[in-house]
Design an enzyme around this catalytic site. Structure first.
Site, mmCIF file in Angstrom:
data_model
loop_
_atom_site.group_PDB
_atom_site.id
_atom_site.type_symbol
_atom_site.label_atom_id
_atom_site.label_comp_id
_atom_site.label_asym_id
_atom_site.label_seq_id
_atom_site.Cartn_x
_atom_site.Cartn_y
_atom_site.Cartn_z
ATOM 1 N N GLN A 16 -11.802 -10.005 -1.037
ATOM 2 C CA GLN A 16 -11.677 -11.260 0.063
ATOM 3 C C GLN A 16 -13.498 -11.857 0.577
ATOM 4 O O GLN A 16 -13.101 -12.900 1.477
ATOM 5 C CB GLN A 16 -11.259 -10.468 1.413
ATOM 6 C CG GLN A 16 -9.442 -9.886 1.446
ATOM 7 C CD GLN A 16 -8.906 -9.842 2.467
ATOM 8 O OE1 GLN A 16 -8.679 -8.329 2.391
ATOM 9 N NE2 GLN A 16 -8.792 -11.148 2.920
ATOM 10 N N ARG A 73 -15.667 -0.798 7.568
ATOM 11 C CA ARG A 73 -14.419 -0.644 6.610
ATOM 12 C C ARG A 73 -14.913 -1.396 5.381
ATOM 13 O O ARG A 73 -14.687 -1.966 5.627
ATOM 14 C CB ARG A 73 -13.005 0.277 6.887
ATOM 15 C CG ARG A 73 -11.840 -0.021 6.455
ATOM 16 C CD ARG A 73 -10.563 0.334 6.520
ATOM 17 N NE ARG A 73 -10.085 0.497 5.335
ATOM 18 C CZ ARG A 73 -8.342 0.003 5.593
ATOM 19 N NH1 ARG A 73 -8.040 -0.991 6.097
ATOM 20 N NH2 ARG A 73 -7.913 -0.147 4.199
ATOM 21 N N HIS A 118 -8.043 -2.036 -2.588
ATOM 22 C CA HIS A 118 -6.999 -2.593 -1.583
ATOM 23 C C HIS A 118 -6.806 -3.839 -2.317
ATOM 24 O O HIS A 118 -7.092 -5.080 -2.828
ATOM 25 C CB HIS A 118 -8.592 -3.067 -0.526
ATOM 26 C CG HIS A 118 -8.292 -3.833 1.002
ATOM 27 N ND1 HIS A 118 -8.433 -2.915 1.949
ATOM 28 C CD2 HIS A 118 -6.986 -4.546 1.091
ATOM 29 C CE1 HIS A 118 -7.852 -3.826 2.595
ATOM 30 N NE2 HIS A 118 -7.112 -5.035 2.330
ATOM 31 N N GLU A 163 -1.699 -0.082 2.879
ATOM 32 C CA GLU A 163 -1.271 -1.269 2.581
ATOM 33 C C GLU A 163 0.377 -1.659 1.436
ATOM 34 O O GLU A 163 0.215 -2.061 1.065
ATOM 35 C CB GLU A 163 -1.520 -2.514 3.062
ATOM 36 C CG GLU A 163 -1.455 -2.466 4.522
ATOM 37 C CD GLU A 163 -1.763 -4.052 5.269
ATOM 38 O OE1 GLU A 163 -1.527 -5.376 3.874
ATOM 39 O OE2 GLU A 163 -1.891 -3.970 6.581
ATOM 40 N N ASN A 306 -2.472 -0.073 10.485
ATOM 41 C CA ASN A 306 -3.236 -1.120 10.114
ATOM 42 C C ASN A 306 -1.699 -1.633 10.526
ATOM 43 O O ASN A 306 -0.532 -1.853 10.748
ATOM 44 C CB ASN A 306 -2.880 -2.019 9.486
ATOM 45 C CG ASN A 306 -4.267 -1.485 7.808
ATOM 46 O OD1 ASN A 306 -5.044 -0.513 8.229
ATOM 47 N ND2 ASN A 306 -4.057 -1.665 6.831
ATOM 48 N N TYR A 308 -0.596 -6.025 13.492
ATOM 49 C CA TYR A 308 -0.731 -6.544 13.536
ATOM 50 C C TYR A 308 -0.614 -7.572 14.579
ATOM 51 O O TYR A 308 0.049 -8.095 15.507
ATOM 52 C CB TYR A 308 -0.757 -7.617 12.617
ATOM 53 C CG TYR A 308 -1.794 -7.389 12.305
ATOM 54 C CD1 TYR A 308 -3.392 -8.073 11.858
ATOM 55 C CD2 TYR A 308 -1.817 -6.536 10.960
ATOM 56 C CE1 TYR A 308 -4.605 -7.642 11.060
ATOM 57 C CE2 TYR A 308 -3.363 -6.565 9.695
ATOM 58 C CZ TYR A 308 -4.652 -6.920 10.352
ATOM 59 O OH TYR A 308 -5.399 -6.960 9.458
ATOM 60 N N GLU A 376 -7.117 -1.554 10.903
ATOM 61 C CA GLU A 376 -6.871 -2.779 10.887
ATOM 62 C C GLU A 376 -6.013 -2.798 12.334
ATOM 63 O O GLU A 376 -5.079 -2.854 12.796
ATOM 64 C CB GLU A 376 -6.334 -3.107 9.536
ATOM 65 C CG GLU A 376 -6.617 -3.638 8.336
ATOM 66 C CD GLU A 376 -6.369 -4.510 7.647
ATOM 67 O OE1 GLU A 376 -5.851 -4.940 7.213
ATOM 68 O OE2 GLU A 376 -5.833 -3.878 6.046
#
Length: 475
Positions: A16, A73, A118, A163, A306, A308, A376
């Protein structure tokens, strides 16, 4: 409000932010391949350049220092280190890059948390079957061993796989993430998740037996989960649907590692019942763990979460009306958004800070009261960007208040919080249309300038105040 040694962090992932997709001997990853196929990513964008952190690492480090982070991280690009995915050919330029990143962080008093995987499998390994192949677990273990040998003298916090749910479902069932497969719905995702759990367990046992005594680190895998609650808490069907959905998401990976060494019975029974209804013959579509392989149970030194968003849950409508195998039909639930939850960015991300507190309490009660790192958590912007992002600033204040309450009132052992993310970056299938950064990156500027959002500046203030209070208490 927070423990003195609380980890204040932010996170990124190699594909990313790094760019340099062919630089200095790096091999191709499945995300390189995926993005270069038309129609896969918003605006036909890719991570070929992204934030160009491979060349602009010092700018990233400056952002980290400005925030006052105690932890950072990052993930390692497997294909940058091992272009073919295996150790016979090591790319020393990749090793040098990550050595510099780790050494620079430590020199600034910042502790690295390093993720081995990742989402970005080397394409050479995908060509051999990828995560659907049982042998991937052994290959991953060799890669992990290489990383422990190379960086473990300085890295004390490891995440094996980020994930696995997303990798399995979005990459091998929905086809919207690399490698973009969806031909074996209801079968491939379970196999991928199974092999990722096997890979994680092998790597944990390798570290535990060969490196832990000398290196003194800790390992886990990062599990993503929404907070889920019944649409009607007094309705048994809604309660059962919520329990089933939790089993198919959080439980899929946390239950084997923290509770029994096997999948939740709720998950297996739902899958097998659906198979029987559709006349699927053969062994269970949810694989079983072999007693001849390293045990899954106990292979995490902390819980990496993680989080959200949140959802209300009610039963589905007969498997979503589907007469074919799929994860959706197996879990047979319907998600409902509470209209009181704001959705300021991407459509799936309703802002529900109190859901994080509830989820943390659930983890404490369900998974044997582990130490928890929130690896996250973030807030997205879409459309016209606002450097003075008041809503996101409020989100971080509200969220950290809920985390503090989870620690103080619920007794959850939260050890740290990592905002997602340090920089605006390539947000997978959404390309650059979605921004999560504490720092704005101007992708129209050849220099890819970084500018702190208001949320970044205020996050730095919160960190500074927390450190000051902790120092005052300890003096």
């Amino acid at each position: 409000m927070f423990p003195r040694d609380f980890a204040w962090g932010a996170g990124t992932a190699a594909y990313q932010i790094e760019g340099g997709w062919q630089a200095d001997g790096k091999g191709a990853s499945i995300w390189d391949t995926f993005c270069h196929e038309r129609g896969r990513v918003c605006g036909e964008q890719s991570g070929d350049v992204a934030c160009n952190s491979y060349q602009l690492w010092e700018k990233d480090l400056q952002c980290i220092r400005q925030l006052g982070l105690t932890h950072y991280r990052l993930s390692l690009s497997w294909a940058r280190l091992l272009p073919h995915g295996t150790t016979p050919h090591v790319n020393q330029k990749g090793v040098q890059y990550y050595n510099q990143v780790i050494d620079d962080l430590l020199a600034c008093g910042v502790t690295p948390m390093v993720t081995l995987y990742h989402f970005d499998l080397p394409q050479a390994l995908q060509d051999q079957g990828g995560w659907k192949c049982p042998g991937m677990a052994d290959i991953f273990d060799c890669y992990a061993k290489f990383c422990f040998q190379t960086f473990g003298d300085r890295v004390k916090l490891w995440i094996t796989i980020n994930e696995p749910y997303v990798c399995a479902k979005l990459g091998h069932e929905d086809g919207i993430h690399a490698p973009g497969l969806k031909e074996e719905a209801g079968i491939a995702a379970y196999l991928v998740g199974h092999n990722m759990l096997r890979a994680h367990a092998m790597a944990w046992h390798t570290y535990n037996s060969l490196y832990r005594a000398k290196q003194g680190g800790a390992l886990s895998l990062a599990i993503n989960s929404d907070w889920l609650e019944p649409l009607d808490a007094c309705c048994p069907e809604d309660v059962a649907a919520t329990e089933r959905y939790l089993a198919f998401t959080l439980g899929w990976f946390a239950w084997p590692v923290f509770v029994t060494g096997d999948y939740p019975e709720t998950m297996r029974s739902a899958i097998d019942a659906r198979s029987k209804k559709l006349g699927y013959e053969g062994t269970s579509r949810l694989p079983s763990f072999s007693k001849d392989e390293p045990a899954i149970l106990g292979t995490a030194d902390f819980f990496a979460l993680n989080y959200y968003t949140s959802r209300k849950v009610k039963p589905g409508e007969g498997g979503g009306g589907e007469m074919s195998l799929s994860m959706k039909s197996d879990r047979d639930v319907t998600e409902v958004l509470d209209p009181s939850w704001p959705i300021p960015g991407v459509s799936w991300l309703a802002v529900v800070p109190h859901g994080l507190r509830k989820l943390l309490k659930y983890i404490k009660d369900t998974f044997n009261d582990p130490a928890v790192y929130i690896t996250e958590n973030g807030f997205s912007q879409v459309g016209p960007l606002q450097i003075e992002d008041v809503q996101r600033s409020e989100f971080y204040r509200d969220t950290l208040m809920e985390v503090a309450r989870a620690i103080q009132e619920d007794g959850v052992k939260v050890r740290g919080y990592f905002a997602w993310s340090l920089l605006d970056n390539f947000e997978w299938a959404d390309g650059f249309s979605v921004r999560f950064g504490l720092y704005h990156v101007d992708f129209a500027d050849a220099k890819l300038s970084r500018t702190a959002y208001r949320s970044g500046r205020e996050y730095a203030q919160m960190i500074s105040k927390s450190k000051s209070k902790s120092n005052g208490e300890s003096s």
